[in-house]
Scaffold this active site. Sequence first.
Site, mmCIF file in Angstrom:
data_model
loop_
_atom_site.group_PDB
_atom_site.id
_atom_site.type_symbol
_atom_site.label_atom_id
_atom_site.label_comp_id
_atom_site.label_asym_id
_atom_site.label_seq_id
_atom_site.Cartn_x
_atom_site.Cartn_y
_atom_site.Cartn_z
ATOM 1 N N ASN A 28 -125.012 15.647 79.867
ATOM 2 C CA ASN A 28 -125.086 17.066 80.244
ATOM 3 C C ASN A 28 -123.753 17.808 80.033
ATOM 4 O O ASN A 28 -122.696 17.173 79.886
ATOM 5 C CB ASN A 28 -125.516 17.179 81.711
ATOM 6 C CG ASN A 28 -126.389 18.393 81.960
ATOM 7 O OD1 ASN A 28 -126.304 19.383 81.239
ATOM 8 N ND2 ASN A 28 -127.227 18.328 82.974
ATOM 9 N N ILE A 29 -123.817 19.117 80.073
ATOM 10 C CA ILE A 29 -122.615 19.947 79.949
ATOM 11 C C ILE A 29 -121.652 19.532 81.060
ATOM 12 O O ILE A 29 -122.066 19.374 82.215
ATOM 13 C CB ILE A 29 -122.962 21.453 80.103
ATOM 14 C CG1 ILE A 29 -123.954 21.888 79.022
ATOM 15 C CG2 ILE A 29 -121.705 22.312 80.052
ATOM 16 C CD1 ILE A 29 -124.378 23.358 79.125
ATOM 17 N N GLY A 32 -118.329 14.988 81.154
ATOM 18 C CA GLY A 32 -117.065 14.299 80.879
ATOM 19 C C GLY A 32 -117.054 13.559 79.543
ATOM 20 O O GLY A 32 -116.338 12.569 79.369
ATOM 21 N N SER A 34 -115.809 14.495 76.585
ATOM 22 C CA SER A 34 -114.499 14.523 75.897
ATOM 23 C C SER A 34 -113.528 13.558 76.569
ATOM 24 O O SER A 34 -112.795 12.833 75.890
ATOM 25 C CB SER A 34 -113.879 15.914 75.936
ATOM 26 O OG SER A 34 -114.801 16.850 75.556
ATOM 27 N N GLU A 52 -115.872 17.741 69.228
ATOM 28 C CA GLU A 52 -116.908 18.745 69.025
ATOM 29 C C GLU A 52 -116.249 20.079 68.635
ATOM 30 O O GLU A 52 -115.260 20.471 69.242
ATOM 31 C CB GLU A 52 -117.661 18.921 70.348
ATOM 32 C CG GLU A 52 -118.913 19.730 70.231
ATOM 33 C CD GLU A 52 -119.684 19.775 71.547
ATOM 34 O OE1 GLU A 52 -119.054 19.901 72.603
ATOM 35 O OE2 GLU A 52 -120.911 19.719 71.495
ATOM 36 N N GLN A 87 -127.538 28.237 67.772
ATOM 37 C CA GLN A 87 -127.977 26.867 67.476
ATOM 38 C C GLN A 87 -127.864 26.552 65.986
ATOM 39 O O GLN A 87 -127.584 25.420 65.606
ATOM 40 C CB GLN A 87 -129.411 26.628 67.980
ATOM 41 C CG GLN A 87 -129.542 26.639 69.498
ATOM 42 C CD GLN A 87 -128.594 25.651 70.190
ATOM 43 O OE1 GLN A 87 -128.275 24.593 69.658
ATOM 44 N NE2 GLN A 87 -128.137 25.997 71.380
ATOM 45 N N ARG A 119 -121.460 14.377 71.014
ATOM 46 C CA ARG A 119 -122.776 14.887 70.643
ATOM 47 C C ARG A 119 -123.072 14.674 69.157
ATOM 48 O O ARG A 119 -122.243 14.147 68.416
ATOM 49 C CB ARG A 119 -122.937 16.375 70.964
ATOM 50 C CG ARG A 119 -122.971 16.673 72.412
ATOM 51 C CD ARG A 119 -123.672 18.016 72.630
ATOM 52 N NE ARG A 119 -123.609 18.362 74.015
ATOM 53 C CZ ARG A 119 -124.408 17.843 74.929
ATOM 54 N NH1 ARG A 119 -125.320 16.969 74.582
ATOM 55 N NH2 ARG A 119 -124.296 18.186 76.169
ATOM 56 N N ASP A 124 -128.260 18.431 69.364
ATOM 57 C CA ASP A 124 -128.385 19.869 69.098
ATOM 58 C C ASP A 124 -129.859 20.259 69.086
ATOM 59 O O ASP A 124 -130.250 21.253 69.680
ATOM 60 C CB ASP A 124 -127.758 20.218 67.737
ATOM 61 C CG ASP A 124 -126.254 20.365 67.832
ATOM 62 O OD1 ASP A 124 -125.748 20.672 68.921
ATOM 63 O OD2 ASP A 124 -125.576 20.165 66.802
ATOM 64 N N ARG A 179 -118.170 19.711 88.154
ATOM 65 C CA ARG A 179 -117.166 19.506 87.096
ATOM 66 C C ARG A 179 -117.046 20.751 86.219
ATOM 67 O O ARG A 179 -115.953 21.109 85.775
ATOM 68 C CB ARG A 179 -117.540 18.273 86.253
ATOM 69 C CG ARG A 179 -117.382 16.992 87.052
ATOM 70 C CD ARG A 179 -117.781 15.747 86.283
ATOM 71 N NE ARG A 179 -117.748 14.580 87.174
ATOM 72 C CZ ARG A 179 -118.245 13.392 86.893
ATOM 73 N NH1 ARG A 179 -118.812 13.165 85.727
ATOM 74 N NH2 ARG A 179 -118.167 12.395 87.754
ATOM 75 N N ARG A 183 -113.652 22.870 85.638
ATOM 76 C CA ARG A 183 -113.093 23.073 84.302
ATOM 77 C C ARG A 183 -112.867 24.554 84.015
ATOM 78 O O ARG A 183 -111.894 24.915 83.366
ATOM 79 C CB ARG A 183 -114.051 22.480 83.276
ATOM 80 C CG ARG A 183 -113.852 23.049 81.905
ATOM 81 C CD ARG A 183 -114.603 22.323 80.862
ATOM 82 N NE ARG A 183 -115.980 22.753 80.732
ATOM 83 C CZ ARG A 183 -116.912 22.027 80.130
ATOM 84 N NH1 ARG A 183 -116.626 20.851 79.685
ATOM 85 N NH2 ARG A 183 -118.127 22.494 80.015
HETATM 86 N N1 DCP Z 1 -123.915 24.054 73.605
HETATM 87 C C1 DCP Z 1 -125.137 24.663 73.368
HETATM 88 N N2 DCP Z 1 -125.921 24.189 72.360
HETATM 89 C C2 DCP Z 1 -125.541 23.140 71.621
HETATM 90 C C3 DCP Z 1 -124.327 22.492 71.872
HETATM 91 C C4 DCP Z 1 -123.537 22.976 72.885
HETATM 92 O O1 DCP Z 1 -125.498 25.623 74.043
HETATM 93 N N3 DCP Z 1 -126.328 22.728 70.650
HETATM 94 C C5 DCP Z 1 -123.025 24.627 74.621
HETATM 95 C C6 DCP Z 1 -123.106 24.036 75.989
HETATM 96 C C7 DCP Z 1 -121.709 24.183 76.502
HETATM 97 C C8 DCP Z 1 -120.825 24.084 75.260
HETATM 98 O O2 DCP Z 1 -121.685 24.439 74.185
HETATM 99 O O3 DCP Z 1 -121.520 25.448 77.090
HETATM 100 C C9 DCP Z 1 -120.236 22.700 75.047
HETATM 101 O O4 DCP Z 1 -121.207 21.790 75.487
HETATM 102 P P1 DCP Z 1 -121.077 20.218 75.524
HETATM 103 O O5 DCP Z 1 -121.871 19.682 76.658
HETATM 104 O O6 DCP Z 1 -121.445 19.688 74.191
HETATM 105 O O7 DCP Z 1 -119.529 19.968 75.715
HETATM 106 P P2 DCP Z 1 -118.676 19.918 77.039
HETATM 107 O O8 DCP Z 1 -117.292 20.346 76.677
HETATM 108 O O9 DCP Z 1 -119.372 20.656 78.134
HETATM 109 O O10 DCP Z 1 -118.726 18.369 77.344
HETATM 110 P P3 DCP Z 1 -117.880 17.487 78.343
HETATM 111 O O11 DCP Z 1 -117.361 18.346 79.448
HETATM 112 O O12 DCP Z 1 -118.894 16.468 78.804
HETATM 113 O O13 DCP Z 1 -116.790 16.894 77.530
#
Ligand code: DCP
Length: 252
Positions: A28-29, A32, A34, A52, A87, A119, A124, A179, A183
């Site tokens: 999920n967004i 963690g 990264s 990413e 997208q 990802r 996606d 989280r 962030r």
């Molecule tokens: N996002 C989206 N559609 C996608 C890919 C990503 O809407 N196909 C969005 C969701 C988040 C942002 O992009 O707002 C980044 O999402 P990720 O969950 O991929 O990355 P994070 O930085 O949130 O991951 P993490 O905190 O787990 O490292």
Amino acid sequence: PCPSAQLHIDTKQMDAVSRVKRVSIEGNIAVGKSTFARLLQSSSQDWEVVQEPVSKWQNVEGSSSQTGSNLLQMMYQDPQRWSYTFQTFSCMSRMRTQLQPPPTRLLAAEGTPVQVFERSVYSDRYIFALNMFELGCISPTEWAVYQDWHSFLVEQFAHRVHLEGIIYLRAPPKTCMERLGRRGREEESGVELDYLEKLHIQHEKWLVDKSTELHFEHLKKVPVLTLDASVEFETDKKVREDLITQVRTFFS
Ligand code: DCP
């Protein structure tokens, strides 16, 4: 070099590239991904993270001297209008990233070299685009167009976007919400728990229940390692080492 020597070099290079395993980290967004990817990279010279391309989505058509559109923000502010465009753009930039050859450093690795992606072109589609379609933010026509080009590109580049494994960082949506708040990425300030719950269900359907309808045979066979990411792996050394050991055992 003479043609036969050139051919020899190319074959050697191809062998080296095919030794590299490709693994994606899903979850999920703000779960963690990264952070975990960085931990994996620092635990071994044979692991290399491909980040990413979020910054590209925040600055479309921009350059270092000029600010472009923030498509991530536009998508969150007006999902009906911008989800399809977002997208499309995010998946195209990911496709480019996944198609890049592994760095030379990794090709020379002694053990089993692994390229770790945050990802993939699969999440996606099967997490975000599908979710936006189900929410009505992507219209049936846009969804048909998305699926058409996505299937075409993945099939064309099947051997280069193929994954040898998936690491699923699994945590309750509430934990991800905390989280996400900590962030403080500005574009995500309007994200609600309900949205993370929906994304959580999409992850569960795809990676745990296996009930998502997948369109690629190769994807159905990819092994999935599910890790409990509700624990504070960034700060707790013991927890961190345990997770990394699980990953190493799984991919050895
Ligand atoms: N996002 C989206 N559609 C996608 C890919 C990503 O809407 N196909 C969005 C969701 C988040 C942002 O992009 O707002 C980044 O999402 P990720 O969950 O991929 O990355 P994070 O930085 O949130 O991951 P993490 O905190 O787990 O490292």
